[in-house]
Design a protein around this motif. Structure first.
Motif, mmCIF file in Angstrom:
data_model
loop_
_atom_site.group_PDB
_atom_site.id
_atom_site.type_symbol
_atom_site.label_atom_id
_atom_site.label_comp_id
_atom_site.label_asym_id
_atom_site.label_seq_id
_atom_site.Cartn_x
_atom_site.Cartn_y
_atom_site.Cartn_z
ATOM 1 N N LEU A 135 -79.108 10.830 -40.546
ATOM 2 C CA LEU A 135 -78.389 9.696 -40.993
ATOM 3 C C LEU A 135 -79.473 8.591 -41.099
ATOM 4 N N CYS A 136 -79.454 7.756 -42.127
ATOM 5 C CA CYS A 136 -80.232 6.627 -42.127
ATOM 6 C C CYS A 136 -79.850 5.569 -40.989
ATOM 7 N N MET A 137 -81.301 5.088 -40.370
ATOM 8 C CA MET A 137 -80.765 4.338 -39.400
ATOM 9 C C MET A 137 -80.518 2.705 -40.041
ATOM 10 N N ASN A 138 -80.497 2.551 -41.164
ATOM 11 C CA ASN A 138 -80.229 1.173 -41.872
ATOM 12 C C ASN A 138 -79.150 1.219 -42.515
ATOM 13 N N CYS A 139 -78.754 2.225 -43.236
ATOM 14 C CA CYS A 139 -77.656 2.256 -44.166
ATOM 15 C C CYS A 139 -76.706 3.387 -43.939
ATOM 16 N N GLY A 140 -77.011 4.238 -43.343
ATOM 17 C CA GLY A 140 -76.051 5.469 -42.861
ATOM 18 C C GLY A 140 -75.845 6.412 -43.908
ATOM 19 N N SER B 57 -80.307 0.592 -52.585
ATOM 20 C CA SER B 57 -81.938 0.011 -52.674
ATOM 21 C C SER B 57 -82.453 0.206 -51.463
ATOM 22 N N CYS B 58 -81.891 0.802 -50.211
ATOM 23 C CA CYS B 58 -82.196 0.921 -48.901
ATOM 24 C C CYS B 58 -83.437 2.049 -49.183
ATOM 25 N N LYS B 59 -84.732 1.660 -48.476
ATOM 26 C CA LYS B 59 -85.852 2.580 -48.489
ATOM 27 C C LYS B 59 -85.468 3.322 -46.914
ATOM 28 N N HIS B 60 -84.740 4.375 -46.912
ATOM 29 C CA HIS B 60 -83.985 5.049 -45.820
ATOM 30 C C HIS B 60 -85.107 5.365 -44.749
ATOM 31 N N GLU B 61 -84.622 5.258 -43.600
ATOM 32 C CA GLU B 61 -85.459 5.819 -42.308
ATOM 33 C C GLU B 61 -84.503 6.694 -41.438
HETATM 34 ZN ZN ZN Z 1 -80.872 3.888 -45.717
#
Ligand code: ZN
Length: 256
Positions: free
Chosen positions: A179-184, A207-211
């Motif tokens: 899971l992306c820690m910023n947006c899920g 637009s999230c640069k996923h982590e």
């Molecule tokens: Zn993300």
């Protein structure tokens, strides 16, 4: 694509030979007669047919691995869990405990058949959940497809003769992703292919640069209702499947 060479090849590919040499077609083969739009979409997104087939084969291998481990756990064994599926199996074991899912080890991975309708299959489990006894089918797909209703209705009626108390069906979906820690958003890897799953109507996710964090397993349990309706669809599919393979089925004596 009816390219079988011998009756035995057809029989092995499409069904089970049961006691007294009786042969019945497999439920999963019959259900394959129904078109699957999601599958066309998947093929269209792949670079070529071969690449798509490879992803499908690899996914099937992973699915089998998860099935075997899950069924061993249901039978009360302590299987060696391949490292790659540890997150989903941990989630599965925890889910069984938290939700008080009872399974009789004698009825895990069992051959079933209907003599009335002449089909056979393999059942994952019969479970008791929330006081009800039902068919439990394990899936490792990315979602719970409606086609599973058809498949499990066939299992239901075959087992209902042996278990009059049987009253429902569940799909238990086992999956794992990062899971992306910023947006899920979820990064799902299956069959060697990575896929990011986001909600497209969420601008932040888009637009999230996923982590992506570590792999986590998750479990989804869905009860299926209206089994009579699904079984009518199964019998329709079965009739169509029989029509498609008429020649072989007559040759082996399944159809007159
Ligand atoms: Zn993300």
């Amino acid at each position: 694509m009816d390219d079988f060479k011998t009756p035995d090849e057809f029989k092995d590919a499409c069904g089970y030979t049961l006691e007294n040499d009786v042969w019945y077609p497999r439920v999963t083969k019959i259900v394959e007669i129904k078109a699957k739009p999601a599958l066309y979409y998947f093929y269209a997104k792949m670079p070529n047919y071969r690449a798509a087939e490879q992803v499908k084969e690899q996914s099937a291998v992973e699915g089998t691995m998860i099935h075997e481990a899950a069924e061993a756990i249901l039978m009360g064994q302590k299987p060696v869990i391949p490292y790659s599926i540890t997150p989903s199996m941990a989630a599965f074991a925890e889910y069984l405990l938290d939700n008080n899912i009872e399974v009789d080890p004698k009825h895990v991975e069992v051959r079933l058949k209907s003599d009335e309708h002449k089909y056979a299959g393999t059942l994952d489990a019969i479970a008791r959940i929330g006081g009800k006894l039902g068919i439990l089918d394990i899936k490792t797909s990315q979602e719970i497809y409606r086609d599973y209703n058809i498949q499990t209705s066939a299992y239901f009626y075959a087992m209902k003769e042996l278990f009059p108390e049987l009253s429902t069906r569940w799909i238990l979906r086992i999956d794992q992703s990062r899971l992306c820690m910023n947006c899920g958003a979820a990064l799902r890897a299956k069959g060697g292919r990575e896929q990011v799953k986001i909600k497209w109507d969420d601008p932040f996710m888009r637009s999230c640069k996923h982590e992506f964090g570590p792999l986590v397993g998750y479990i989804e349990l869905k009860e299926l209702h209206n089994v009579e309706n699904d079984f009518e669809a199964f019998l329709g599919a079965k009739r169509l499947w029989e029509w498609e393979h008429e020649e072989w089925l007559k040759k082996i004596g399944y159809l007159k």
